[in-house]
Motif scaffolding. Structure first.
Motif, PDB file in Angstrom:
ATOM      1  N   GLN A 192       0.831  -1.209   0.000  1.00 58.30           N
ATOM      2  CA  GLN A 192       0.000   0.000   0.000  1.00 58.30           C
ATOM      3  C   GLN A 192       0.865   1.259   0.000  1.00 58.30           C
ATOM      4  O   GLN A 192       0.581   2.229  -0.688  1.00 58.30           O
ATOM      5  CB  GLN A 192      -0.919  -0.011   1.238  1.00 58.30           C
ATOM      6  CG  GLN A 192      -2.050   0.996   1.178  1.00 58.30           C
ATOM      7  CD  GLN A 192      -3.150   0.584   0.219  1.00 58.30           C
ATOM      8  OE1 GLN A 192      -3.031  -0.407  -0.502  1.00 58.30           O
ATOM      9  NE2 GLN A 192      -4.228   1.355   0.188  1.00 58.30           N
ATOM     10  N   HIS A 243       2.336   1.712  -3.386  1.00 52.96           N
ATOM     11  CA  HIS A 243       1.295   2.187  -4.294  1.00 52.96           C
ATOM     12  C   HIS A 243       1.129   3.701  -4.197  1.00 52.96           C
ATOM     13  O   HIS A 243       1.051   4.401  -5.213  1.00 52.96           O
ATOM     14  CB  HIS A 243      -0.032   1.485  -3.974  1.00 52.96           C
ATOM     15  CG  HIS A 243      -1.219   2.091  -4.646  1.00 52.96           C
ATOM     16  ND1 HIS A 243      -1.491   1.913  -5.985  1.00 52.96           N
ATOM     17  CD2 HIS A 243      -2.201   2.905  -4.154  1.00 52.96           C
ATOM     18  CE1 HIS A 243      -2.590   2.585  -6.306  1.00 52.96           C
ATOM     19  NE2 HIS A 243      -3.037   3.197  -5.215  1.00 52.96           N
ATOM     20  N   HIS A 244       1.094   4.233  -2.973  1.00 50.13           N
ATOM     21  CA  HIS A 244       0.890   5.670  -2.807  1.00 50.13           C
ATOM     22  C   HIS A 244       2.120   6.460  -3.244  1.00 50.13           C
ATOM     23  O   HIS A 244       1.991   7.559  -3.782  1.00 50.13           O
ATOM     24  CB  HIS A 244       0.527   5.972  -1.348  1.00 50.13           C
ATOM     25  CG  HIS A 244      -0.885   5.616  -1.006  1.00 50.13           C
ATOM     26  ND1 HIS A 244      -1.968   6.350  -1.459  1.00 50.13           N
ATOM     27  CD2 HIS A 244      -1.400   4.593  -0.276  1.00 50.13           C
ATOM     28  CE1 HIS A 244      -3.088   5.807  -1.007  1.00 50.13           C
ATOM     29  NE2 HIS A 244      -2.766   4.725  -0.282  1.00 50.13           N
TER      30      HIS A 244
END
Length: 267
Positions: free
Chosen positions: A3, A6-7
């Protein structure tokens, strides 16, 4: 972990840049060789990425051999990214070429609320002149808007059918009959000689209007309005003579050119 990567990708960092920054944040500081070994990737890719991140200001590089790299604190990194994005957004907003979206030459509006909301916005923006040809029922709905426009210096010319004139002025002679089966009350408004609305409203029909800034339609409505007012003035000055020759309200004269049969066909 995924995550976070991803950011970081979403913020514009490549996959390799994201993995290196997360690894350095986890370990504190490391050489290029150590980072490549921990990530299991080629040293050449790591070295070029470390150099690029360092030049962009996201990494600090210590002196010595081998050089050690460390990533900025999260709050420092996000503040830097936020500032860069804000600067880019401001530049795009101020520098992007602007082109007014083309409005349709004519467009339809239906429903009481839509028609009067659209009309009230234009009346509020009027700067020079408003020409209104309307029935008493619709005049009462627009009276406050028209009065406010007049109070701020906008020239108001109006014709009101179906009763006494509003704003303590006389009502002009009503226009010629229109063809069609619709039993609604016709109205037209021209604002600043550039925008106009031509519509119909009544208890037995849906409220609907056509809106345009086409100069031909605007000119036609203004000419029609002027002709009505000229005829009204003639009737006031020469009423008895005109009535004796053509009938009251020019009925005999208009009947030569206009007639409406039950089916709406021209006679």
């Amino acid at each position: 972990m995924d995550q976070l990567l991803h950011h970081l990708n979403h913020l514009g960092f490549t996959e390799m840049e994201s993995k290196i920054m997360v690894e350095l944040a986890r370990q504190g500081s490391a050489s290029g060789y150590e980072v490549a070994k921990r990530l299991g990737v080629s040293r050449s890719n790591v070295y070029s990425t470390l150099q690029r991140l360092s030049q962009r200001g996201f990494l600090r590089c210590s002196a010595g051999e081998p050089a050690k790299y460390s990533v900025l604190k999260p709050e420092e990194m996000t503040r830097m990214i936020s500032g860069q994005m804000r600067a880019s957004l401001d530049y795009v907003q101020s520098s992007m070429p602007q082109h007014e979206p083309e409005k349709p030459v004519f467009y339809n509006i239906e429903g009481d609320k839509n028609v009067f909301d659209n009309l009230s916005r234009e009346l509020a923006d009027a700067k020079h002149e408003i020409v209104v040809d309307i029935w008493r029922e619709e005049a009462e709905l627009l009276q406050d808007h028209l009065k406010r426009a007049e109070d701020r210096g906008v020239r108001l010319l109006w014709s009101c059918d179906g009763g006494e004139g509003m704003l303590d002025q006389p009502a002009p002679w009503p226009g010629l009959p229109l063809y069609g089966n619709g039993s609604g009350r016709k109205f037209s408004i021209v604002v600043d000689r550039r925008w106009c609305m031509l519509g119909m409203r009544g208890e037995s029909c849906a409220t609907q209007a056509v809106v345009t800034e086409h100069p031909v339609m605007t000119g036609l409505l203004l000419n029609h309005f002027a002709q009505e007012l000229v005829l009204y003035e003639l009737e006031q000055d020469m009423g008895e003579e005109l009535e004796s020759r053509y009938g009251r309200r020019f009925g005999q004269l208009s009947a030569r050119y206009w007639s409406v049969s039950a089916g709406g066909d021209q006679g």
